[in-house]
Structure formats: C-alpha cells, structure tokens
Enzyme design. Sequence first.
Site, PDB file in Angstrom:
ATOM      1  N   CYS A  48      -2.156 -11.340  14.505  1.00 47.21           N
ATOM      2  CA  CYS A  48      -3.073 -10.276  14.927  1.00 47.21           C
ATOM      3  C   CYS A  48      -4.381 -10.226  14.141  1.00 47.21           C
ATOM      4  O   CYS A  48      -5.460 -10.364  14.705  1.00 47.21           O
ATOM      5  CB  CYS A  48      -2.362  -8.931  14.903  1.00 47.21           C
ATOM      6  SG  CYS A  48      -1.299  -8.648  13.493  1.00 47.21           S
ATOM      7  N   HIS A 194       2.919  -4.387  21.231  1.00 50.62           N
ATOM      8  CA  HIS A 194       3.478  -4.539  19.882  1.00 50.62           C
ATOM      9  C   HIS A 194       4.546  -3.468  19.636  1.00 50.62           C
ATOM     10  O   HIS A 194       4.403  -2.333  20.066  1.00 50.62           O
ATOM     11  CB  HIS A 194       2.351  -4.396  18.864  1.00 50.62           C
ATOM     12  CG  HIS A 194       2.686  -4.815  17.468  1.00 50.62           C
ATOM     13  ND1 HIS A 194       3.642  -4.199  16.693  1.00 50.62           N
ATOM     14  CD2 HIS A 194       2.157  -5.795  16.683  1.00 50.62           C
ATOM     15  CE1 HIS A 194       3.698  -4.773  15.503  1.00 50.62           C
ATOM     16  NE2 HIS A 194       2.813  -5.757  15.475  1.00 50.62           N
TER      17      HIS A 194
END
Length: 531
Positions: A48, A194
């Site tokens: 990320c 997520h």
Amino acid sequence: MTNVVLVLADDLGYSDLGCYGGEIRTPNLDAIGRSGVRFSNFYNTARCSPSRASLLTGLHPHQTGIGVLTSNDTPRGYLGSLNDRCATTAEILGAAGYATGMSGKWHLSSEVHTPCAAWPTRRGFDHFFGTLTGCGSYYAPGTLTRGERDASAEFDTPGFFYTDAITTDAVEFVHRSASQPHPFFLYVAYTAPHWPLHAPEADIDSYQGTYDDGWDALRKARLGRLVREGILPEDTELTDRDPTQPPWSAVTDQRWEARRMQTYAAMVERMDRGIGRLRAALEETGQWENTLFVFLSDNGASAEDIGDEHYQSLRNRPENFPGTTRSGEQVFLGNHPESDPGPEDTYASYGTAWANLSNTPFRRYKRWTHEGGIAAPCIVHWPHGGLAAGTVQHAPFQLVDVLPTVLEAAGVDYPQRRQQVELPPLQGVSMLPALRGAESEPHTLFWEHTGNTAVRDGQWKLVREHSQPWELYDVHTDRSELHDLAAERPDLVSKLEIQWEEWASRVGVLPWDDVIALYRERGQTSQHANG
C-alpha cells in the site's frame, strides 16, 4: 484544461471486478472500464504505502522515502515518510492552477497524530478529508482528519460508514470545484476492501449463495470470464489452489467461509456504488467528458491472517484497532467461525484461499512480486481525450507511468525542483499513446519489496522471493508463472539480474538482509521488518 480524478482501491485483487472476470457486482466500474480502456498488464508495487508514493510522484518508492511502510528506520533504514526529494501530483498540478483535493487514506507519513511535512495538506492538497494511518474500522476509523483537525466526531453521525464518507466528501469537492474557472485534481483513496471485513448486514446478505460452491469452482469460473472479457488469452493456465489451503469439499465450516467472502464482496460493491455517485456528480456538473478518470488497486489481494500471532500487536495500536465499539462493546480480533464478520464488534480478514480467488489466475499475494502481488486492474476513461474507447490494452505499464500520463493530459511540465531541492527525473513514460491505440515504446519495469524482487523486459520476467533463486518466465505465453525457464536460459537470467542490480543501486534499494539485521538489533524479528 483537463480535470484529473485518480481513484485507488486498497487490496483489491486482479480479477475482483466484473469487467476483470469477477462475480462481485461492480456495474459502475464495469461500465467505465468497458467504455474506456482496460489494461491487462498493469502493475503496482506490491504494498500500500510504496504504491501510493509511486502513484503520486512518478518515482520508485525507495526514492521517496517509502521503502516498506511508514516506520521511520533512519539513519540506516527508510524514512517512512515522503521526503523532500519528490513532488506529488497535487503539488505539481496545484502550481499550474489546479484546485486539489483528497478524500480517503493517506498512509505516507510516519507521524499520524501531529501535522508534519509529510501530511497531504503540506504536500499540495488544498482539501483533505480522510485517515493518516493504513487501516482501521469502517465504523470508527482512527486518525480521521479534516484538513489538519481531528474529525473523529463525524463518525458518531448515525449511519456513518467510512467508504460512504469518502465518497460523500469527494462528491462535495466536485460540486465546489466545478463552479470555479480552473480545473481540479481529485485523489480518492478508498480503504475498501482492506480488512477488517466490515459491511452493512443487508449488503452481506445480498450475496447469500454466491460463494456456496467454494473457491475451487469460482477460480475456474473467473478464468473463463477473464478470457471472454479479452483480458487474458484463451490458453492462460490456472495456477493450482494455494498448497496451504484445503479443497472446498474438505472445509468443515463452509457457511462461515462463504460469509467471509460475502462480506468482502459487499465491501467492493459499496465502493463501486460510491464511484457511481462520483461519476454522477461529474456528469451533473458537466465535467465528465473532460475528466481523465483513472482507477486502480495498490497491490494484489491480501492473504494476511489477522488472527495469527504477528497481528495481535494491533491491540496496542488504537489508531488501527479501536478495541471497543462506539457504544462500548468489546471488538473481537481475529478469524473464528463463532464470529461472523461484518458488524462493528468484529475485526477479521478473509484469508488465503479467498485471496487466491481474488488473484485468479495467479499465485502469491500482496507483498510478493510474482503476478499475484503486483498485477492490478487499471481502468482509464477520458471522453475528450481521444482514447481507443472500448479496448483492452496489453502493453505493460506500472505506477511510475501514471504521473507522466497525467501531466501530458493536463499539458503541465514536470518541475526540476521542489522548494529549491533538485528532483530526480520521472521514472516512467506517458501511457497516452497506448491509450489512444498507438504502439507503445518498450520500457523495462522493476520491483523490490521486502527482498522480493522482479524485472520485466518485454516478454521476459525475472522474479524471486527473498533469499530464493531467480525464476524466469515468458509472460507472453505463461502469464501465470508456471514454467520456470531459468535453468534453460542462464544467459538471460544473468542479463536481467544485472539490469535489476543497476536499477536497485540507482533508486536506493536497501539490501533486505541489512533491514532485517536492524530489526534484530532492536530485539524484533523479520516479521516486524516486513511491517
């Protein structure tokens, strides 16, 4: 001038969207993708924070200070925050007269509580609403901030859900900006899908039965649709089920396992609904036709099991794990059949087998540089841009190519300096020629994350896990990386390895063993070094 909207999903797998073969309902992204340009060989950087740094700066993450995540490991390790030797898209376009706004997850600063030089408001964004940290509850997200002020009171509003709040703020930015005489740049960084697996019950229930056939059957079905969509060639092979996972027929609690994937699907669909609202706002204000719209994911699907020992450290990080609900009930951390994911008092992930489905047909996941870790859906739409609408582009590109594309579309030059500090040159190339149907200039792609490394030069990809031998694949004929040709082509392995070493030295990749040694000196393990 052209507006620019970048939309980033978090941990979305290669084949999760309907227009990339998935069974999840994503009608808005499907419509945008099928009427725009979809990339079949687009790559992120496997994690990320590094992906976000690369996307916004046009540099490789190591050049920006974000080598792993956002831990400050200086002076021997990475800074963990955007450094002063890179310029963000917002800084560049802002200097050219654009209004700049961001809604969603930042995750590019080691300091998440006190405003500092690496916060979005100090890296070119006039407007910011979102979270500074990397993950958290969708009902009560930690570090929720508006501008530089705490915005935690906002999640006490009845019906608050973070995915929807990101969308609402982005829509409001569009309406404000559309009435102004200058163009705008909007960066929408969803945290979906997520973990933790959070979604309204009605959304989860709407997928009742969808996953009852299990991951084995669903992976085969997804590959068939990927081929029919024109994303992958007909002879693409499906990798075996992850060897650590059982066949669906041997799963003892199929109802709970299906519930995990139902919740994940509900999270993706909720994001897609938000993108539909964002498109509607652009159309209502007359901006859609002249907006360069880009959608992608920051890494491959996540196989992270937050029930294992490593993730128990979340209990000591209230900005990520709140511990209790807003009404004071205890939150259950981990994955267990006695706890159905979705409500605020749960904090779970969907596991390796479902991540394997999300990354169909590839193997490996987030953090690896095999295809499952770095291959991403990427959609570009721009009605006034002369794109080859309704096509699939097969040329390989990666995140460093996004900023050159944006700047060419906007007619803005890349600066030589930022606040008197000389900037490295952009590391990618503009994708506009390829988006318009022209043959793209070949360029070599590189990766490194936590010692997992890769280089792709045309049809050839050299890849390895940390401390393991190099593997060589012809990804034109073997995109699933099933037939290792390293032993047959040692000359090519040597050539590509030299290219990778030269790149790593140039962009400041730190030897991963040295990073691990730093953590061990602190009494920590290689897992802590991985972040």
